[in-house]
Design a protein around this motif. Structure first.
Motif, PDB file in Angstrom:
ATOM      1  N   PHE A 244      39.423  42.837  49.098  1.00 46.32           N
ATOM      2  CA  PHE A 244      39.397  43.997  48.205  1.00 46.32           C
ATOM      3  C   PHE A 244      39.097  45.271  48.981  1.00 46.32           C
ATOM      4  N   PHE A 245      39.665  46.364  48.488  1.00 43.18           N
ATOM      5  CA  PHE A 245      39.251  47.679  48.990  1.00 43.18           C
ATOM      6  C   PHE A 245      38.339  48.365  47.977  1.00 43.18           C
ATOM      7  N   ARG A 246      38.719  48.310  46.696  1.00 42.88           N
ATOM      8  CA  ARG A 246      37.822  48.825  45.663  1.00 42.88           C
ATOM      9  C   ARG A 246      38.041  48.022  44.384  1.00 42.88           C
ATOM     10  N   PRO A 247      37.417  46.819  44.292  1.00 45.44           N
ATOM     11  CA  PRO A 247      37.568  46.011  43.076  1.00 45.44           C
ATOM     12  C   PRO A 247      36.933  46.703  41.883  1.00 45.44           C
ATOM     13  N   LYS A 248      37.498  46.482  40.698  1.00 48.68           N
ATOM     14  CA  LYS A 248      36.965  47.153  39.511  1.00 48.68           C
ATOM     15  C   LYS A 248      36.840  46.239  38.303  1.00 48.68           C
ATOM     16  N   GLY A 249      37.905  45.516  37.938  1.00 41.37           N
ATOM     17  CA  GLY A 249      37.877  44.724  36.718  1.00 41.37           C
ATOM     18  C   GLY A 249      38.022  43.243  36.993  1.00 41.37           C
ATOM     19  N   VAL A 250      37.598  42.414  36.025  1.00 43.25           N
ATOM     20  CA  VAL A 250      37.681  40.963  36.183  1.00 43.25           C
ATOM     21  C   VAL A 250      37.963  40.324  34.828  1.00 43.25           C
ATOM     22  N   ALA A 251      38.814  39.299  34.846  1.00 40.16           N
ATOM     23  CA  ALA A 251      39.115  38.511  33.649  1.00 40.16           C
ATOM     24  C   ALA A 251      39.345  37.072  34.080  1.00 40.16           C
ATOM     25  N   ILE A 252      39.153  36.130  33.151  1.00 35.31           N
ATOM     26  CA  ILE A 252      39.270  34.704  33.482  1.00 35.31           C
ATOM     27  C   ILE A 252      40.208  34.030  32.497  1.00 35.31           C
ATOM     28  N   ASP A 253      41.078  33.192  33.040  1.00 33.01           N
ATOM     29  CA  ASP A 253      41.971  32.373  32.238  1.00 33.01           C
ATOM     30  C   ASP A 253      41.893  30.950  32.775  1.00 33.01           C
ATOM     31  N   ASN A 254      41.270  30.069  32.001  1.00 30.17           N
ATOM     32  CA  ASN A 254      41.037  28.684  32.433  1.00 30.17           C
ATOM     33  C   ASN A 254      40.242  28.676  33.739  1.00 30.17           C
ATOM     34  N   ASN A 255      40.830  28.162  34.814  1.00 26.16           N
ATOM     35  CA  ASN A 255      40.111  28.083  36.088  1.00 26.16           C
ATOM     36  C   ASN A 255      40.537  29.153  37.079  1.00 26.16           C
TER      37      ASN A 255
END
Length: 325
Positions: A244-255
Motif C-alpha cells: 500500500f501507499f495510502r490505504p483507506k477503506g476495507v470490506a470483507i466478503d467471505n474469506n
C-alpha cells in the motif's frame, strides 16, 4: 473552505508530502502489470450504476439489510440516502454542533435494526440515528490529554453488544457497551509495532467479529480479535502488488479482504491470512479497474461492491463476479 482543505490534507497525506507521491508516479515506480499474464490476478466486477448528488468529498458508505444506501457527504455535513437502485430518497444533517448536526462526518455503520452510527469527526463524537434520520443518542469521546479525539469510523458488534470507534488522533480503538454507551476498553496506542497505530482510519468486522483496521501511516491493515488482542497484519509499504501507499477503506466478503488505496487508485484483495489474492478489474480485457481517490468501500449480501471516490464526488457500484480463490 480553509478548514475543509486542512482537514482533507490531514486525511489524505498525514506526514507524507504530495511531492513524494508525485515523484513516484512520474518516475513510473507505481506500475501494476496490466493483466494476469504479467503476474496480477483479477477479481472481475461489472459496473451497475454511479451515485452522484452534489457530493462534496464524500468519504464512506454503508448499506442496510433492505438495500438502502447511506453516503457520508462530509464537506456538506449531510448523510444522503438512496434506494437499492441508486435513486436519491432523502438526506439528514447540517453543519453545526447541536444534536443531529455534523462537522465533517467521516465514517458510518448501520446495524440490523437500521440504526445509523456516524463518526462526527469535527465534533469529537459519534451520533446514533433511527432509520429515518431521527437523532437517538451521542457519544462524546475522551481524549488522552494531548490530542482532541477524532472519530473517523464506527463498527457494530450486536452479538457482543459492542460499538467500536476509531480515534484517529489518539491512535487507538474505543470499545463501548452498545446498550449503555459506557466505555469498556481501549485497544492500541501510537507506534509502529503490533497493536500500535499511526492514524487509523476506517475499519470493518468479519463474521467472527474480528476487527480489520486500516492503519494509514503505517501503510497496513491490522487485525484484532474482539477483545483487542493482536491477530495479524496485512500488507505493508510499497507500490507493488500486496503493498500500500495510502490505504483507506476495507470490506470483507467471505474469506477475502478488500482494501482501497487512495493514491494508487486501486482496490486490492487479500486472503484473511494476509496473502495477496488479486486486484479489482476486468478479466475480459485484463485491465485493472482504476478509481479516483477511493476511500470507503462496502460489500453487501448481494455481492455488490460500493466504492466512494472522494475527489470524483461519487460512489461507484459494481457487481462482484465469480473468481477463483
Amino acid at each position: 473552505m480553509k478548514i475543509s482543505f486542512l482537514h482533507i490534507i490531514k486525511f489524505l497525506f498525514f506526514h507524507r508530502t504530495l511531492f513524494i507521491c508525485t515523484c513516484l508516479f512520474l518516475s513510473g515506480i507505481f506500475m501494476y502489470p496490466i493483466n494476469s499474464a504479467h503476474g496480477i490476478s483479477i477479481t472481475p466486477v461489472k459496473h451497475l450504476f454511479t451515485l452522484s448528488h452534489d457530493f462534496s468529498q464524500p468519504s464512506d458508505v454503508a448499506v442496510s439489510e433492505n438495500g438502502r444506501i447511506y453516503v457520508v457527504d462530509g464537506v456538506n455535513n449531510k448523510i444522503k440516502v438512496f434506494n437499492s437502485s441508486g435513486v436519491f430518497q432523502s438526506s439528514f444533517g447540517q453543519k453545526g454542533s447541536s444534536n443531529g448536526h455534523f462537522h465533517f462526518p467521516l465514517g458510518i455503520a448501520v446495524d440490523n435494526n437500521d440504526r445509523i452510527y456516524i463518526a462526527d469527526s469535527g465534533n469529537h463524537r459519534v451520533q446514533i440515528f433511527g432509520p429515518s434520520g431521527a437523532f437517538i443518542a451521542k457519544i462524546t469521546l475522551p481524549g488522552d490529554g494531548n490530542s482532541p479525539p477524532d472519530p473517523t469510523d464506527v463498527a457494530v458488534d450486536e452479538t457482543r453488544n459492542r460499538l467500536y470507534i476509531v480515534d484517529n488522533n489518539n491512535h487507538w480503538i474505543l470499545a463501548y457497551n452498545l446498550t449503555t454507551l459506557e466505555l469498556l476498553d481501549t485497544y492500541g496506542s501510537a507506534g509502529m509495532e503490533k497493536r500500535e497505530f499511526r492514524y487509523p482510519f476506517l475499519m470493518t468486522l468479519d463474521h467472527e467479529k474480528y476487527l480489520y483496521i486500516v492503519d494509514v501511516v503505517n501503510t497496513r491493515l491490522q487485525v484484532l480479535n474482539p477483545e483487542g488482542l493482536f491477530v495479524n497484519i496485512i500488507g505493508g509499504w510499497g507500490v507493488e502488488k500486496g503493498e500500500f501507499f495510502r490505504p483507506k477503506g476495507v470490506a470483507i466478503d467471505n474469506n477475502l479482504v478488500y482494501v482501497s488505496d487512495s493514491y494508487m487508485g486501486v482496490i486490492q484483495v487479500f486472503r484473511k491470512t494476509g496473502e495477496f489474492h488479486s486486484v479489482i478489474g476486468n478479466t475480459a480485457s485484463g485491465e485493472i479497474q482504476k478509481f479516483t481517490t477511493p476511500t470507503g468501500i462496502f460489500i453487501d449480501h448481494r455481492k455488490r461492491l460500493y466504492v466512494v471516490e472522494m475527489f470524483a464526488d461519487q460512489v461507484s457500484v459494481y457487481e462482484l463476479q465469480e473468481s477463483k480463490e
